[in-house]
Design a protein around this motif. Sequence first.
Motif, PDB file in Angstrom:
ATOM      1  N   SER A  87       0.852  -1.183   0.000  1.00 53.23           N
ATOM      2  CA  SER A  87       0.000   0.000   0.000  1.00 53.23           C
ATOM      3  C   SER A  87       0.892   1.238   0.000  1.00 53.23           C
ATOM      4  O   SER A  87       1.892   1.283   0.730  1.00 53.23           O
ATOM      5  N   SER A  88       0.543   2.231  -0.826  1.00 49.26           N
ATOM      6  CA  SER A  88       1.327   3.469  -0.930  1.00 49.26           C
ATOM      7  C   SER A  88       2.771   3.190  -1.295  1.00 49.26           C
ATOM      8  O   SER A  88       3.709   3.788  -0.745  1.00 49.26           O
ATOM      9  N   VAL A  89       2.985   2.249  -2.202  1.00 52.62           N
ATOM     10  CA  VAL A  89       4.292   1.843  -2.722  1.00 52.62           C
ATOM     11  C   VAL A  89       5.251   1.474  -1.575  1.00 52.62           C
ATOM     12  O   VAL A  89       6.408   1.904  -1.520  1.00 52.62           O
ATOM     13  N   ARG A  90       4.743   0.681  -0.654  1.00 49.14           N
ATOM     14  CA  ARG A  90       5.553   0.117   0.427  1.00 49.14           C
ATOM     15  C   ARG A  90       4.868  -1.135   0.949  1.00 49.14           C
ATOM     16  O   ARG A  90       3.662  -1.306   0.760  1.00 49.14           O
ATOM     17  N   PHE A  91       5.650  -2.021   1.596  1.00 45.36           N
ATOM     18  CA  PHE A  91       5.065  -3.173   2.280  1.00 45.36           C
ATOM     19  C   PHE A  91       4.659  -2.709   3.671  1.00 45.36           C
ATOM     20  O   PHE A  91       5.456  -2.086   4.381  1.00 45.36           O
ATOM     21  N   GLU A  92       3.436  -2.990   4.072  1.00 40.27           N
ATOM     22  CA  GLU A  92       2.998  -2.632   5.419  1.00 40.27           C
ATOM     23  C   GLU A  92       3.732  -3.453   6.473  1.00 40.27           C
ATOM     24  O   GLU A  92       3.929  -2.986   7.586  1.00 40.27           O
ATOM     25  N   GLN A  93       4.126  -4.691   6.126  1.00 44.52           N
ATOM     26  CA  GLN A  93       4.860  -5.551   7.052  1.00 44.52           C
ATOM     27  C   GLN A  93       6.305  -5.647   6.567  1.00 44.52           C
ATOM     28  O   GLN A  93       6.574  -6.288   5.554  1.00 44.52           O
ATOM     29  N   ARG A  94       7.222  -5.039   7.306  1.00 44.90           N
ATOM     30  CA  ARG A  94       8.643  -5.106   6.949  1.00 44.90           C
ATOM     31  C   ARG A  94       9.302  -6.339   7.563  1.00 44.90           C
ATOM     32  O   ARG A  94      10.421  -6.680   7.233  1.00 44.90           O
ATOM     33  N   PHE A 156      14.856 -13.004   2.700  1.00 42.61           N
ATOM     34  CA  PHE A 156      14.664 -11.620   2.278  1.00 42.61           C
ATOM     35  C   PHE A 156      13.563 -11.574   1.231  1.00 42.61           C
ATOM     36  O   PHE A 156      13.474 -12.459   0.378  1.00 42.61           O
ATOM     37  N   TYR A 157      12.700 -10.542   1.305  1.00 42.82           N
ATOM     38  CA  TYR A 157      11.700 -10.378   0.243  1.00 42.82           C
ATOM     39  C   TYR A 157      11.696  -8.932  -0.238  1.00 42.82           C
ATOM     40  O   TYR A 157      12.049  -8.012   0.494  1.00 42.82           O
ATOM     41  N   GLN A 158      11.315  -8.784  -1.513  1.00 39.03           N
ATOM     42  CA  GLN A 158      11.262  -7.462  -2.127  1.00 39.03           C
ATOM     43  C   GLN A 158      10.214  -7.436  -3.237  1.00 39.03           C
ATOM     44  O   GLN A 158       9.786  -8.479  -3.716  1.00 39.03           O
ATOM     45  N   HIS A 162       9.972  -2.199  -7.335  1.00 40.63           N
ATOM     46  CA  HIS A 162      10.411  -1.143  -6.409  1.00 40.63           C
ATOM     47  C   HIS A 162      11.402  -1.718  -5.381  1.00 40.63           C
ATOM     48  O   HIS A 162      11.138  -1.674  -4.177  1.00 40.63           O
ATOM     49  N   PRO A 163      12.539  -2.257  -5.823  1.00 44.69           N
ATOM     50  CA  PRO A 163      13.432  -2.979  -4.901  1.00 44.69           C
ATOM     51  C   PRO A 163      14.135  -2.105  -3.864  1.00 44.69           C
ATOM     52  O   PRO A 163      14.609  -2.628  -2.858  1.00 44.69           O
ATOM     53  N   SER A 164      14.202  -0.798  -4.081  1.00 42.54           N
ATOM     54  CA  SER A 164      14.891   0.051  -3.084  1.00 42.54           C
ATOM     55  C   SER A 164      13.955   0.492  -1.958  1.00 42.54           C
ATOM     56  O   SER A 164      14.432   0.854  -0.886  1.00 42.54           O
ATOM     57  N   GLN A 165      12.647   0.463  -2.199  1.00 39.67           N
ATOM     58  CA  GLN A 165      11.740   0.937  -1.165  1.00 39.67           C
ATOM     59  C   GLN A 165      10.789  -0.135  -0.622  1.00 39.67           C
ATOM     60  O   GLN A 165      10.170   0.083   0.407  1.00 39.67           O
ATOM     61  N   MET A 166      10.687  -1.268  -1.297  1.00 39.33           N
ATOM     62  CA  MET A 166       9.767  -2.300  -0.825  1.00 39.33           C
ATOM     63  C   MET A 166      10.541  -3.579  -0.536  1.00 39.33           C
ATOM     64  O   MET A 166      10.725  -4.427  -1.412  1.00 39.33           O
TER      65      MET A 166
END
Length: 173
Positions: A87-94, A156-158, A162-166
């Motif tokens: 959501s919003s170009v990010r993973f909610e769960q890091r 690791f997951y990506q 968007h590998p630099s931010q997600m």
Amino acid sequence: MRTSNAATFAVAVLAAIALLIGACGGTDYGDAAETSSPAPPPARTTEPTSVATAELAPTSVTTAAPAPTSDATAAPAQPSAITLVASSVRFEQRSLAAPPGEVTIAFDNRDQGIPHNVHVFRGNDASGDDIASTEIETGAVRQTLALGDLAAGSYFYQCDVHPSQMTGTLTIS
């Protein structure tokens, strides 16, 4: 005379068949009212048996309750299902966690009109062995990613788009 020999032969064959059918007939287990349950019919074997038969006496069978099973023989655990939301170009769960065994990720891309995927690697970054990935799809969309039988360790997951931010870490322990 020939008819007589053929007729005699036919009668002999029919008599032999009748004897065999009679010998293979039902089995009498006695009066069922005398016991709590009749004996089961004898098991069939592939070993040769004699033509003579003996009458079986009825028996009563008592069975014990089955012994409880240990963890070693218990049914395998159900696969771990983890939800990962974009959501919003990010993973909610890091950070995600699951026990060792079969692991599945339910990936929910909530970004309308934005393509994402989830790609899992063994180790701490994308240089590790490739485990599995979803197709890159434009959201909003839901996908399921079966990771298989994962051993304890760090994964690791990506998002490949968007590998630099997600990015995130899956810990199996």
